[in-house]
Design an enzyme around this catalytic site. Structure first.
Site: not given
Length: 318
Positions: A183, A211-214, A233-234, A236
């Site tokens: 990220t 899959r989708v993160g933050d 960042t991390g 998600g």
């Protein structure tokens, strides 16, 4: 007498995660600092010329998307099918305008498409095929074949992860810690007193099922309002569950916390308390900056209102 320009501030990150000193050679560490400084400079030039915080964070993130080192744009990780799915978002604080895209596969600079969604559509977020169909109507958005994002380093990471997954097929589920490394993002305060944030990512190595993160989710990985701007960042899933970026802003708005206190409480206590980890960068309307992280390292760079600047990887003094 010429009046000096009003101060501005800029912070960038290139991802938080498992970064060990003994895994970086001296030359590689210097190269990382140089890459971070180049992205920092891209945003600084905008701000120094009196440009908007929104333009500055976009410029910095585009620079990071073009650097293969980082998990965004050119350096994006591979999904389980050996392809790349990219996400990005950005937000302007004083207007609360925002734009985001997720799961795009042929957009060279996803953060540019996110801004185009914000400015040239009535929507905030578009995903996958729909986002790319929208991009077809926007000639200023550069398209590339999916293999343009390929890098040998990311291919090796995919192969290693799939080998680990296969070896663990008859044991406990493979843990996710460390797989989300990546990220990029930027937050800025411009000379007009306005704030903005932007975040971009290639997601998680070996991800499945779309899959989708933050990162593309407004409030989770990206937030900007009149008080502060945040990019996360991390891991998600934990950033989504804790609405991390907005929680930092809410603590300032409703509790009266300072930026540093709010960011530390969320990143160093709330997220780890549920089993996640990561980091964030943030700036407030007074030019104060925060860069907390609970991982072993976070690629980051900053320019303070007094003109001081720097880049860092590990937890040494900022």
């Amino acid at each position: 007498m010429t009046r000096p320009p009003l101060p501005f501030a800029l912070v960038i990150h290139g991802g938080a995660g498992v970064i060990e000193r003994d895994q970086l050679s001296e030359s590689e560490e210097k190269s990382i600092h140089a890459d971070l400084d180049a992205a920092l400079e891209a945003g600084r030039r905008v701000l120094a010329d009196g440009g908007s915080a929104l333009d500055a964070v976009q410029a910095a993130v585009v620079a990071l998307e073009e650097l293969p080192r980082f998990n965004a744009g050119k350096g994006s990780v591979y999904n389980a099918d050996g392809r790349h799915e990219l996400d990005a978002s950005l937000m302007e604080g004083h207007t609360r305008r925002a734009g985001a895209v997720a799961g795009v596969e042929t957009i060279r600079n996803p953060v540019k498409l996110a801004r185009t969604v914000m400015e040239n559509s009535p929507h905030v977020m578009m995903i996958s095929t729909g986002a790319e169909l929208f991009a077809d109507t926007q000639p200023q958005i550069e398209r590339v074949p999916n293999d343009w994002f390929d890098t040998g380093t990311r291919r090796a990471q995919l192969e290693l992860e799939q080998a680990r997954e296969s070896a663990a097929a008859h044991s406990d589920a493979v843990g996710l810690r460390g797989k989300y490394f990546g990220t990029v993002g930027a937050v800025a305060l411009d000379v007009h007193g306005n704030l903005a944030a932007a975040t971009s990512t290639g997601g998680m190595t070996n991800k499945r099922y779309g899959r989708v993160g933050d990162s593309p989710l407004i409030g989770a990985g990206t937030w900007a309002d009149e008080r502060c701007a945040v990019s996360g960042t991390g891991w998600g899933e934990f950033f989504i569950r804790n609405v991390v970026a907005h929680d930092i802003a809410a603590r300032m708005a409703y509790r009266g916390d300072s930026l540093a206190v709010a960011a530390d409480a969320v990143i160093m206590e709330r997220v780890p308390g549920l089993g996640g980890d990561g980091g964030a960068i943030a700036v407030d309307r007074d030019g104060n900056i925060a860069m907390p992280f609970s991982t072993t390292g976070m690629y980051r760079g900053w320019i303070r209102p007094d003109g001081s600047r720097g880049t860092a990887i590990f937890a040494e003094s900022d």
